[in-house]
Design a protein around this motif. Structure first.
Motif, PDB file in Angstrom:
ATOM      1  N   UNK A 184     -47.567  19.093  -5.758  1.00 23.53           N
ATOM      2  CA  UNK A 184     -48.398  17.934  -6.106  1.00 23.53           C
ATOM      3  C   UNK A 184     -49.484  18.373  -7.077  1.00 23.53           C
ATOM      4  N   UNK A 185     -49.950  17.429  -7.877  1.00 22.29           N
ATOM      5  CA  UNK A 185     -51.110  17.625  -8.759  1.00 22.29           C
ATOM      6  C   UNK A 185     -52.160  16.596  -8.361  1.00 22.29           C
ATOM      7  N   UNK A 227     -54.591  24.661  -2.163  1.00 21.06           N
ATOM      8  CA  UNK A 227     -54.916  24.025  -3.427  1.00 21.06           C
ATOM      9  C   UNK A 227     -55.884  24.890  -4.211  1.00 21.06           C
ATOM     10  N   UNK A 228     -55.528  25.190  -5.455  1.00 23.39           N
ATOM     11  CA  UNK A 228     -56.413  25.841  -6.402  1.00 23.39           C
ATOM     12  C   UNK A 228     -56.485  24.947  -7.624  1.00 23.39           C
ATOM     13  N   UNK A 229     -57.717  24.563  -7.987  1.00 21.86           N
ATOM     14  CA  UNK A 229     -57.912  23.603  -9.086  1.00 21.86           C
ATOM     15  C   UNK A 229     -57.123  22.333  -8.778  1.00 21.86           C
ATOM     16  N   UNK A 230     -56.247  21.887  -9.690  1.00 22.54           N
ATOM     17  CA  UNK A 230     -55.545  20.615  -9.518  1.00 22.54           C
ATOM     18  C   UNK A 230     -54.207  20.731  -8.795  1.00 22.54           C
ATOM     19  N   UNK A 231     -53.759  21.945  -8.513  1.00 20.69           N
ATOM     20  CA  UNK A 231     -52.389  22.150  -8.048  1.00 20.69           C
ATOM     21  C   UNK A 231     -52.364  22.415  -6.548  1.00 20.69           C
ATOM     22  N   UNK A 289     -51.489  36.531 -11.478  1.00 28.89           N
ATOM     23  CA  UNK A 289     -50.856  35.693 -10.468  1.00 28.89           C
ATOM     24  C   UNK A 289     -50.677  34.275 -10.979  1.00 28.89           C
ATOM     25  N   UNK A 290     -49.492  33.682 -10.765  1.00 26.17           N
ATOM     26  CA  UNK A 290     -49.221  32.322 -11.244  1.00 26.17           C
ATOM     27  C   UNK A 290     -49.762  31.260 -10.291  1.00 26.17           C
ATOM     28  N   UNK A 291     -50.013  30.056 -10.844  1.00 26.98           N
ATOM     29  CA  UNK A 291     -50.505  28.938 -10.041  1.00 26.98           C
ATOM     30  C   UNK A 291     -49.409  27.942  -9.694  1.00 26.98           C
TER      31      UNK A 291
END
Length: 773
Positions: A259-260, A749-753, A339-341
């Motif tokens: 989800x975003x 959740x990190x930032x919008x993701x 590290x990827x989000x």
């Protein structure tokens, strides 16, 4: 309560460390498992603590390569993966979900009694392990490092009196191969040496991109090494010196972006980057562990390493008195890990630079004759340091105002912090043999600790756009400060608008202890009742923040635990049945919740929950009903509840969490194992084993948000083997997660993701083992 009754019927215990033995009179018996949970060697069935003891052989069979895998055989233990790679361990619902590298855990890890006070230090691959002991409940008397949840103690293999060597090779799915070797033996009449090494490599990634068919991620590149010298200087004085190291250069796992949720507090999600709007999400209802996505603009790679040295000295003062010294140094680094989000965009993908080190010294004197009163007393000192710099690539996050995909405010934001802690404690333990059948154990530890922290958030010097510094300068002016904040300078403001580096100090002391009454009506039965109290030190969070109040520390938490248990050997030694019930009371439990940052939106923050409760039960059964057949089951039931706590939920909305369960705390977990071996002719032995592990559903949030569900899952593993009767050669064929069960390990959740970490898909392979002695 109905689920508890079901649990009593279907869950009859745990028993994961075993060796089949025969008394020589055709009676099948379970071989005695010796542990050092109370700082001395004794049968696991004589220790009044709930313990899961896992042999090194068993760990290899089940593919347990590091501490994060222990949940496969330990009901009540869970592992969750944080967004920046720090492992989070939980035992019986007692955990600490903080992603800071220098955060103190509730479940402490030790290697040959030397502490690894930071969870990050324990994520490397195991090598040459004799066994691992998982102790449940507060262990503050004999283990003094933040043990409200429990302790995990690795016991390494030691040099022997004769030359021995071993080698193993494994090849499996995703072109993965493992090589491990060991050589051990005497150098002189008084000096023994042992060295072991292991590597795990793969040529194929196991994750598959949902937007770029054929693109994979997850290649493995790990190494570990241990060397050991054992010197008997005199008949009464001995030294053991060990060196351990590991390195992880693998590709990192990417979360499934399910989800975003735009976090821009000014636009309410009206401004989003086209790269995010067009990015492909992973279906929230997928059953594919492999599905994921990641950015192609960064070189995703771990660069983690660890090094430690330990010196054990033992001086036998008399037949019953012993003086022990344990000196250790450990250092771990994450040197530019990327590290990827979870999206094919830059939405807080991280570069991590972190360094941790610890120095510890323990000195203890013990007197034990096993008749009247045995006692132990000691002191423990430690010095810990840590620093961490998270560089977030934020070009496409909503808070950066990516209008039409163009840079407006910032593309990179950094947060950095340094931590120092000094700890000193004194402890004592007394065992009083009241009679032939009753023994009273009492122990206590007084701990004094001081921790210091400094840190702040800032625009990275390489960030594009206007930067956040001008906006924070305007905020500072409203608070009476006319200082112009420049790019790269701290913009985390105090209440007066100052932007100096935040500096904080926390001083705490605590008294923990344990009182246990043992009753052994005969040699085969132990009943015990215990009360224990443990504390976990407070600490400072490291998170992106615009206000220094967000760095406010949590204070120490306190856990009081009652436990009633029994351990019984039955059927002339062929069956072991154990059980325990427990009740925990929490004061000031440390929880990760949310604060509403005016520029970044809802952000994680540490807070103390005034009152919480945990109760539960565990049972165990191990039995060998036929020659060569071993059966065991392992199970736990826990019920957690926050009694009093108000904060913000995951979306930054006010919430009263009273009555809610803890996150990452499945109610029911159990393991089942069947192993059968049989001779072929006179020179060979064949066998097969099947095991199953189940974990109930839980949630990653306190409010049980449906988006953050961690559904229940059950994993089947299968193994067949053929070897020589003298155990010199062994050929094994194995399958792990053979039904390809979907596993959600964490959702965050990190930032919008909103990203979800999954477990491994099904994997198959073949192993060859050789031993010379």
């Amino acid at each position: 309560m109905n689920r508890f009754l079901v649990f009593l019927v279907i869950s009859i215990g745990f028993g994961v460390s075993y060796t089949h033995a025969d008394r020589g009179d055709n009676r099948r018996v379970l071989e005695e498992v010796v542990v050092t949970a109370q700082k001395r060697s004794e049968s696991v069935n004589d220790v009044p603590i709930t313990i899961t003891a896992i042999s090194g052989e068993k760990m290899k069979t089940l593919g347990i390569t590091d501490t994060r895998d222990i949940g496969k055989v330990t009901p009540g233990f869970t592992f969750s993966k944080s967004g920046v790679g720090t492992p989070v361990y939980t035992l019986r619902g007692v955990g600490f979900n903080d992603q800071s590298f220098f955060a103190s855990p509730t479940v402490s890890v030790y290697v040959d009694e030397a502490p690894l006070p930071f969870s990050f230090m324990s994520k490397g691959p195991n090598v040459d392990v004799e066994r691992v002991e998982v102790l449940k409940g507060p262990q503050g008397t004999l283990f003094g490092r933040n043990t409200t949840g429990g302790a995990i103690n690795y016991i390494s293999n030691k040099p022997g009196d004769s030359l021995e060597a071993a080698a193993s090779a494994t090849y499996g799915s995703f072109s993965t191969y493992e090589l491990e070797g060991m050589v051990s033996g005497p150098v002189t009449d008084t000096l023994g040496a042992r060295i072991a090494a292991r590597t795990i490599q793969s040529d194929e990634g196991w994750q598959e991109s949902v937007s770029r068919p054929g693109d994979t991620l997850g290649e493995v590149d790990k190494y570990s090494l241990r060397g050991m010298l054992n010197w008997d200087a005199t008949d009464n004085l001995s030294f053991m010196f060990s060196v351990s190291a590991w390195a992880d250069k693998s590709e990192p796992q990417s979360p499934q972006a399910i989800a975003v949720i735009p976090q821009n507090p000014f636009t309410g999600g009206a401004v989003q980057s086209p790269r995010v709007q067009n990015a492909e999400l992973v279906d929230r209802n997928t059953s594919d562990n492999k599905a994921a996505d990641w950015t192609t603009e960064l070189d995703l790679r771990l660069n983690d390493s660890f090094y430690s040295t330990t010196l054990h000295a033992k001086w036998a003062l008399s037949d019953s008195a012993e003086l022990v010294s344990i000196s250790s140094f450990a250092q771990a680094k994450s040197d530019g890990s990327v590290l990827p989000a979870g999206l094919d965009a830059l939405v807080s993908d991280y570069i991590i630079d972190a360094s941790l080190q610890t120095i510890s010294q323990e000195l203890r004197l013990s007197v034990s004759d096993g008749q009247g009163i045995d006692w132990m007393a000691g002191v423990n000192l430690s010095f810990d340091e840590g620093d961490q710099h998270n560089r977030a690539f934020d070009r496409d996050v909503s808070s950066a105002f990516p209008i039409l995909g163009l840079v407006s405010v910032f593309t990179e934001v950094g947060v950095a912090g340094e931590s120092k802690a000094e700890q000193a404690s004194i402890f004592g333990n007394v065992e009083w043999y009241i009679s032939d059948t009753f023994k009273l154990i009492a122990g206590a530890r007084y701990n004094n600790e001081k921790s210091e922290f400094q840190g702040c958030s800032f625009d990275e010097p390489t960030s594009e756009g206007t930067g956040l510094a001008p906006l924070l300068t305007a905020v500072a002016l409203t608070r009476g400060n006319v200082t112009l904040i420049g790019r790269g300078e701290c913009f985390t403001l105090d209440e007066n608008g100052g932007n100096d580096i935040f500096r904080g100090e926390l001083k705490e002391d605590s008294l923990s202890g344990r009182v246990t009454l043992n009753w052994t009506p005969n040699d085969d039965v132990l009943y015990y009742m215990s009360y224990s109290r443990g504390t976990k030190s407070g600490g400072f969070p490291l998170l992106p923040a615009s206000n220094q109040s967000q760095f406010k520390p949590v204070t120490q938490e306190e856990l009081s635990a009652w436990e009633l248990g029994a351990k019984a050997t039955m059927l002339e030694g062929s069956m072991q049945l154990n059980g325990a019930v427990f009740d925990y009371s929490y004061i000031d439990k440390q929880l990760l919740t949310r604060v509403d940052d005016p520029f970044f939106g809802p952000l994680p923050i540490l807070q103390n929950a005034p009152k919480s409760k945990v109760r539960g039960a565990e049972f165990s059964l191990s039995i060998t009903p036929l020659d060569g057949l071993f059966l065991s089951a392992a199970a736990s039931w826990i019920e957690t509840e926050i009694k009093e706590f108000e904060s913000l939920d995951i979306n930054g909305q006010p919430a009263d969490f009273a009555g809610q369960p803890f996150n990452y705390s499945p109610e029911i977990q159990y393991n089942l194992l069947a192993d059968y071996s049989f001779p072929i002719a006179q020179s060979y032995v064949a066998g097969f084993s099947l095991d199953y592990s189940y974990s109930d559903d839980s949630n990653a949030t306190l409010e049980e948000n449906a988006l953050y569900e961690l559904d229940s899952y059950g994993i089947f593993n299968l193994r067949a083997r053929l070897g020589t009767a003298d155990e010199r050669w062994m050929l094994s064929v194995w399958g792990r997660n053979i039904t390809d069960e979907f596993q959600a390990i964490n959702v965050y959740q990190i930032a919008d993701v909103v990203g979800r970490y999954t477990g491994m898909p099904s994997a198959y392979g073949v192993s060859v083992d050789y031993r010379y002695d």
